[in-house]
Every structure is written in structure tokens, then in C-alpha cells.
Design a protein around this motif. Sequence first.
Motif, short mmCIF file in Angstrom:
data_model
loop_
_atom_site.label_atom_id
_atom_site.label_comp_id
_atom_site.label_asym_id
_atom_site.label_seq_id
_atom_site.Cartn_x
_atom_site.Cartn_y
_atom_site.Cartn_z
N MET A 35 48.10 37.13 56.85
CA MET A 35 48.16 37.37 55.40
C MET A 35 49.41 36.72 54.80
O MET A 35 49.37 36.25 53.66
N SER A 36 50.51 36.67 55.54
CA SER A 36 51.71 35.98 55.06
C SER A 36 51.44 34.49 54.89
O SER A 36 51.84 33.88 53.89
N THR A 39 49.25 33.98 51.88
CA THR A 39 50.04 34.08 50.65
C THR A 39 50.77 32.77 50.39
O THR A 39 50.75 32.25 49.26
N TYR A 42 48.31 30.08 49.21
CA TYR A 42 47.92 30.25 47.82
C TYR A 42 49.07 29.92 46.86
O TYR A 42 48.86 29.34 45.80
N ARG A 43 50.29 30.28 47.22
CA ARG A 43 51.44 29.96 46.37
C ARG A 43 51.58 28.43 46.22
O ARG A 43 51.80 27.93 45.12
N THR A 70 53.09 34.15 37.94
CA THR A 70 52.15 34.87 38.79
C THR A 70 50.79 34.17 38.71
O THR A 70 50.49 33.46 37.74
N VAL A 74 47.05 34.56 44.16
CA VAL A 74 48.23 34.92 44.95
C VAL A 74 48.40 36.43 44.97
O VAL A 74 48.65 37.04 46.02
N GLU A 75 48.24 37.05 43.81
CA GLU A 75 48.42 38.50 43.72
C GLU A 75 47.35 39.25 44.51
O GLU A 75 47.62 40.29 45.10
N VAL A 77 45.93 38.22 47.32
CA VAL A 77 46.33 38.14 48.73
C VAL A 77 47.50 39.08 48.99
O VAL A 77 47.53 39.78 50.01
N ARG A 78 48.45 39.11 48.09
CA ARG A 78 49.61 40.00 48.26
C ARG A 78 49.19 41.47 48.29
O ARG A 78 49.72 42.25 49.07
N HIS A 81 47.74 42.14 51.63
CA HIS A 81 48.81 42.22 52.63
C HIS A 81 49.52 43.57 52.52
O HIS A 81 49.82 44.21 53.54
#
Length: 160
Positions: A35-36, A39, A42-43, A70, A74-75, A77-78, A81
Motif C-alpha cells: 500500500m505504501s 501510494t 499514485y502520488r 490532494t 491518492v487519498e 489509497v491512503r 492503507h
Amino acid sequence: MRRGEMAKLTQLIDNDVFRAFATYATIVLLKMMLMSLLTAYYRITRKAFANPEDTASFGKGENAKKYLRTDADVERVRRGHLNDLENIVPFLGIGLLYALSGPELSTALLHFRIFVGARIAHTFAYMIPLPQPGRGLSWAVGYAVTISMAYRLLSSVLYL
């Protein structure tokens, strides 16, 4: 390490339930680590960064500031996580104690496998995204497994 301590460690590693726990704990930890990476992916692909220093490769000043934002993907996935952190960490602690409490291998395997399957299903439901109640049910199943292990652990070693 003294000789007796080494023998105890070897007994632990030879314990089928502990080895099963170690296997499934490793799977969910690797999934959480993924998941990191997701992230970060996606960023980078959405050019949506949280820190000014992360935008340095896009220039300086106003040009770089537009990447300090933002992004819905991305959000998402975060949040997935964060949900892993909220659920996998308790599984690791309770699951380890449960594994050391001497449960039947078949029962322990059922707990571990259902939890791992539920967390993987939760990730797919979150990332695709699938309609509810898919994500909610997969979360609830994993949560119930952890509660079940906690109940069995407390029932078998209750010192209140």
C-alpha cells in the motif's frame, strides 16, 4: 543465549501454529507494505504531493506549488492503507498471543486464512472500488476474526 533458551526458541519455531501465524502475518505485512508503494505510485502519476520538497523536480515557486495538492485517487489509497494499519496491527498482537496459547492447528489456520483473505478482499474492494457492502463485509469479517481470537485467548488463559 544459554542452551535452555535456544531449545525454547527452537520449540517455538517448530510449533506448527506459530509457523502458520508467521506465514500469514508475513503475507498481510507485505500486503500493507504494498500500500505504501501504491501510494507513491499514485502520488507520482497524479503529480499530487503533500510536501514542498517533493515538488522540487517540477521547478520552483508557483510552478511547483500547483503539485502541492490532494488527489482523490491518492487519498483513496491512503485511506485503504490507514484501514490496514487499524486492522492488521491488532491482528498481529492478538494473533501472536493466540498462536502461543496452544490452539488447535485447524482452528488457528481457519482464523489466519480468513483474516488474510478478508484483508485482501478489502483492498480490492477499496481500490477498484466495488460497491458496498463488499468493502464493509470484508472489513467486518477480518475484524470478527480478530475478536474471535481475542475471545478464545482470554477464555483459555483468563487471569482476571
